[in-house]
Design a protein around this motif. Structure first.
Motif, PDB file in Angstrom:
ATOM      1  N   GLU A  29     -11.593 -40.188   6.769  1.00  0.00           N
ATOM      2  CA  GLU A  29     -12.475 -41.187   6.158  1.00  0.00           C
ATOM      3  C   GLU A  29     -13.542 -41.641   7.138  1.00  0.00           C
ATOM      4  O   GLU A  29     -14.717 -41.784   6.782  1.00  0.00           O
ATOM      5  N   ARG A  32     -15.996 -38.682   7.643  1.00  0.00           N
ATOM      6  CA  ARG A  32     -16.562 -38.059   6.446  1.00  0.00           C
ATOM      7  C   ARG A  32     -18.080 -38.106   6.487  1.00  0.00           C
ATOM      8  O   ARG A  32     -18.663 -39.141   6.824  1.00  0.00           O
ATOM      9  N   THR A  61     -10.815 -48.497   6.317  1.00  0.00           N
ATOM     10  CA  THR A  61     -10.636 -48.092   7.719  1.00  0.00           C
ATOM     11  C   THR A  61     -10.736 -49.251   8.706  1.00  0.00           C
ATOM     12  O   THR A  61     -10.808 -49.017   9.910  1.00  0.00           O
TER      13      THR A  61
END
Length: 669
Positions: free
Chosen positions: A154, A157, A169
Motif C-alpha cells: 500500500e 503502490r 497505513t
C-alpha cells in the motif's frame, strides 16, 4: 492468495453488504423532507442534507474498509475499520470509522501491548476489489513484530493524480499526533517522506470527527504554500468524508489588496521582520490627538460642556485598556455622551440610555470624537509610511536603522495607494495593520504546512487567525527555501503566538526510497546540521541513477519516454529558468504534459515541475535536471542547496538525475 479462498470470499461478501448498507443510508438521507415555514431554516436544512449526502458518497475504487480487529477483551467482538461509519437498518455497525476510539488498536496495538485485541487483519485491494488479507496474531509469545507485505504494498503502490489518504497505513508515531486533543498545538518537524502533510490533514479529519460541534462553529483552515499544492492535497479530506475544512494560501489569506508579485528579496526580508510589527503599532496609534478645546453639546435650551482635561482622561483610559484601535474609536462617543449625561443628572434631569445613545450619535459628539480618534485605513497608512520619509523615521526610530528605512521607501512613489504594485510582504503588513484596528476572528483549528518558509510577519498573520484555537504546524527546517525562512521551530511558534507548543520529530521515511534519501542526506551537514538524518524504513531500496549528459533537455525527453512505460506518476523537475525550454522540447516530440503553476494546470501522467513549486509534492518517478542550476537559481548557496534537497526527495520509486553542468561539490564527496 487463491481467488476462491473461503475466508476471502466471506470478507468480499461482507464488503458487498456494507456497500449496500451505505447506499441505503445515503438514499434515506436524500429522501428526507424539509417541513419549515422559515426560509432561513429551510436553506440551513438543505445545506445540512447536502453535506451529509457528500459524506456518504461511495467511490467503488476506494476500499470501504481496510482492516479488522478481533477483540478478546473486555468481550469477544469483531470490528471492520474503514473511512466512515456504516450501519445496517437495525443500527448495528458494519464498518467503524477509523477515528473512533475502538479503532485505535488497529494503529497502535503490538505483541507487547495488544490492547485487548487477539488478531489484526489487513486487506489488500486493487481498484476497489479485495484481493488479499493478512492476519497478525497479537497474542503470540514471539515478541518479534511481524512484517506486513500488504502494508508495504500500500505504501509503495504507484500513485497517479492528487494525494490520497493514508488511513490504511498510519504508523503508531503518526497516530499519536493525529489523535492529539483539540486544545493542543503540535509542531511536526518531518523529514521528506515521513508523511507530515498527510498526518496534518488526517489530524484535521480526526478533530472534525471528535469535536464536530465545536469546530463546525469555529471552523478549520488548511494553509498551504501555493495553489498547485492545494490542488494536490485537495481530495484527501473529502475522501475521508470531511468537506467543511477550508483551504487557502498565505497570499490569498492576506490579499486585502491586489498583489502584483514578490518584491526585491532584501526588501521583502525586511518587511517580513518581526520588528515591523512595532513600527506599524506606533503608526496606527499615533493618529490619536489630545483635545485642546472643550466639547460643547447643545440640547434643547441647554449647552452641555465637557472640559478638555476630562475628555483627555477618557481618551487616555481607552488607550490603556489594551483594546483594538477600532474598538476604542467606537467606544469614545459613548464615553463622551456619558460625561454629558452626568451633567444632565447633576442639573436635575433624569436621562436614560436612549438619551445617551442620541447624544453619542449627535453631530457635535461625532465630530469631536473623530478629531481625537480618526479612522485608519490600513492600505493608505502603509502607503504613507513607504512614501513619507519623515513619517517612517518617526515611527521606526530606535527600531530600524536609517539604511533599513531607506530600503523600505519607494524610489518612485505611485500616484496613489490604489495604483501601487503591492507585494505579498506588503499585503502581510496591511493585514497586520487591519488586525491592530479590528481583531481578526479566530478559527477553531489551523493546519499550517511548509511553515518553515514563512517570515515572522506571515507567521503572525496565520497565528492571529487561531488566537483562541489550536494549530498543527508542519514543516522541515532543512527545506526552508525562502530568504526569510525560520531558523528554528521555537522562534516560529513564538511568532505564531503558540510558544511552548509540543514539537514532534518524524525521521522514518515511508515514501522516499533508501538510495534516494541517503543521496539527498549528503546535503544536510550544510543546510541543517542540527537535524537527525532521515532513515528509510521501506524494504525496497528504490532506483537512483546519476548521469552526465551532453544535452540535459534532450536526455530528459528520452528518459521521460522510457519511464512513461512504467506505472505511476512522473515529475520532470527543472530549474525555473529552464521551464520554457523544457515545454518546447516536450511539445516538439509530441509528449503530453502539464506545467505546474499554469492556469491550465490539469491532471496528467507527466508534470513539468519548476523547482520552486516542487515542495510538498511526490511522484512515483522523478527526472531531475541540472542540480547546479537549481542551486544557482536561489539568492545564496545554502538556500539553493535546500531547494535542491527538496527536489531530490520527491521520488517514491525512482530518481534519475541528468546533468551537463558539474554537480554541486557536496554531492560528489
Amino acid at each position: 492468495m487463491p481467488p476462491d479462498d473461503p475466508t476471502l470470499d466471506d470478507e468480499r461478501s461482507y464488503l458487498a453488504t456494507s456497500r449496500a448498507a451505505l447506499a441505503v443510508m445515503r438514499a434515506k438521507t436524500g429522501s428526507l423532507e424539509i417541513a419549515s415555514a422559515d426560509p432561513v431554516n429551510t436553506e440551513f436544512l438543505k445545506q445540512a442534507i447536502w453535506r451529509r449526502m457528500k459524506e456518504l458518497e461511495d467511490d467503488p475504487d476506494v476500499p470501504l474498509f481496510f482492516g479488522r480487529l478481533d477483540y478478546l477483551e473486555p468481550a469477544p467482538e469483531t470490528f471492520h475499520i474503514g473511512r466512515r461509519h456504516v450501519n445496517d437498518e437495525a443500527g448495528e455497525p458494519l464498518v467503524v470509522d477509523w477515528r473512533a476510539e475502538i479503532s485505535v488498536p488497529f494503529y497502535r496495538a503490538s505483541k507487547t501491548e495488544p490492547m485487548g485485541v487477539g488478531t489484526r487483519r489487513r486487506f489488500g485491494f486493487t481498484h476497489g476489489e479485495m484481493t488479499a488479507f493478512e492476519d497478525e496474531d497479537l497474542t503470540s509469545s514471539d515478541a518479534v513484530e511481524e512484517h506486513s507485505d500488504i502494508l508495504d504494498a500500500e505504501i509503495e503502490r504507484p500513485r497517479s493524480g492528487p494525494m490520497r489518504d493514508i488511513v490504511a497505513t498510519i504508523q503508531p508515531e503518526q497516530d499519536v499526533i493525529v489523535r492529539a486533543g483539540v486544545e493542543q498545538t503540535i509542531c511536526v518537524q518531518g523529514a521528506p517522506g515521513t508523511g507530515k502533510t498527510a498526518v496534518g490533514l488526517h489530524r484535521a479529519a480526526y478533530l472534525l470527527y471528535a469535536y464536530r460541534d465545536q469546530l463546525s462553529r469555529a471552523g478549520v483552515l488548511v494553509v498551504g504554500p501555493n495553489a498547485s499544492f492545494l490542488r494536490y492535497i485537495g481530495d484527501v479530506l473529502p475522501a475521508l468524508g470531511e468537506i467543511e475544512a477550508k483551504q487557502t494560501t498565505v497570499e490569498e489569506m492576506v490579499a486585502r489588496v491586489k498583489i502584483a508579485g514578490p518584491g526585491p528579496a532584501p526588501v521583502d526580508v525586511l518587511k517580513g521582520d518581526a520588528r515591523m510589527a512595532e513600527v506599524l503599532h506606533r503608526a496606527v496609534w499615533s493618529g490619536i490627538q489630545l483635545p485642546k478645546d472643550s466639547l460643547v453639546v447643545p440640547r434643547g435650551s441647554h449647552r452641555w460642556r465637557v472640559p478638555a482635561y476630562e475628555a483627555e482622561e477618557l481618551v487616555t483610559e481607552l488607550r490603556t485598556r489594551g483594546i483594538r484601535y477600532g474598538a476604542g474609536r467606537g467606544m469614545l462617543p459613548q464615553r463622551l455622551a456619558h460625561a454629558v449625561l452626568l451633567r444632565m443628572e447633576a442639573a436635575g434631569d433624569s436621562p436614560d440610555d436612549r438619551v445617551q445613545d442620541a447624544v453619542a450619535r449627535s453631530r457635535p459628539v461625532k465630530q469631536y470624537a473623530e478629531a481625537l480618534w480618526p479612522a485608519v485605513d490600513p492600505v493608505k497608512l502603509l502607503f504613507r509610511l513607504f512614501t513619507d520619509a519623515a513619517l517612517l523615521a518617526e515611527h521606526a526610530d530606535g527600531v530600524l536603522t536609517e539604511e533599513e528605512q531607506k530600503l523600505l521607501l519607494w524610489e518612485k512613489a505611485p500616484r496613489s495607494a490604489g495604483a501601487a504594485r503591492w507585494s505579498v510582504a506588503d499585503a502581510t503588513l496591511i493585514d497586520e495593520i487591519a488586525d491592530l484596528v479590528d481583531r481578526t476572528p479566530s478559527l477553531g483549528h489551523v493546519v499550517l504546512d511548509e511553515a518553515q518558509d514563512l517570515s515572522a510577519m506571515q507567521l503572525r498573520a496565520v497565528g492571529r487567525r487561531c488566537s483562541t484555537g489550536s494549530m498543527t504546524v508542519l514543516g522541515d527546517i532543512a527545506q526552508g527555501t525562502t530568504p526569510w525562512a525560520t531558523p528554528s521551530w521555537d522562534e516560529a511558534l513564538t511568532h505564531l503566538g503558540k510558544s511552548g507548543a509540543h514539537t514532534e520529530e518524524l525521521t522514518a521515511g515511508f515514501r522516499v526510497p533508501g538510495q534516494v534519501i541517503e543521496y539527498a542526506a549528503r546535503l544536510l551537514p550544510q543546510i541543517a546540521p542540527h537535524l537527525t538524518p532521515p532513515t528509510a524504513v521501506r524494504r525496497a531500496r528504490g532506483e537512483l541513477t546519476i548521469t552526465r549528459v551532453a544535452d540535459s533537455l534532450a536526455a530528459a525527453v528520452t528518459t521521460v519516454a522510457e519511464v512513461s512505460e512504467r506505472p505511476g506518476s512522473i515529475g520532470l523537475i527543472v530549474p525555473d529558468a529552464l521551464v520554457a525550454d523544457t515545454r518546447k522540447a516536450l511539445q516538439d516530440k509530441g509528449i503530453t504534459f502539464a506545467v505546474l503553476g499554469d492556469e491550465e494546470d490539469v491532471e496528467t501522467h507527466l508534470d513539468v515541475v519548476p523547482a520552486s513549486l516542487a515542495k510538498g509534492l511526490e511522484f512515483d518517478h522523478v527526472v531531475l535536471l541540472e542540480p547546479a542550476a537549481i542551486v544557482a537559481g536561489e539568492a545564496d548557496e545554502r538556500t539553493g542547496l535546500r531547494r535542491l534537497y527538496v527536489c531530490l526527495t520527491r521520488a517514491v520509486t525512482s530518481l534519475a538525475v541528468l546533468h551537463a553542468e558539474d554537480l554541486p561539490t557536496v554531492l560528489t564527496t
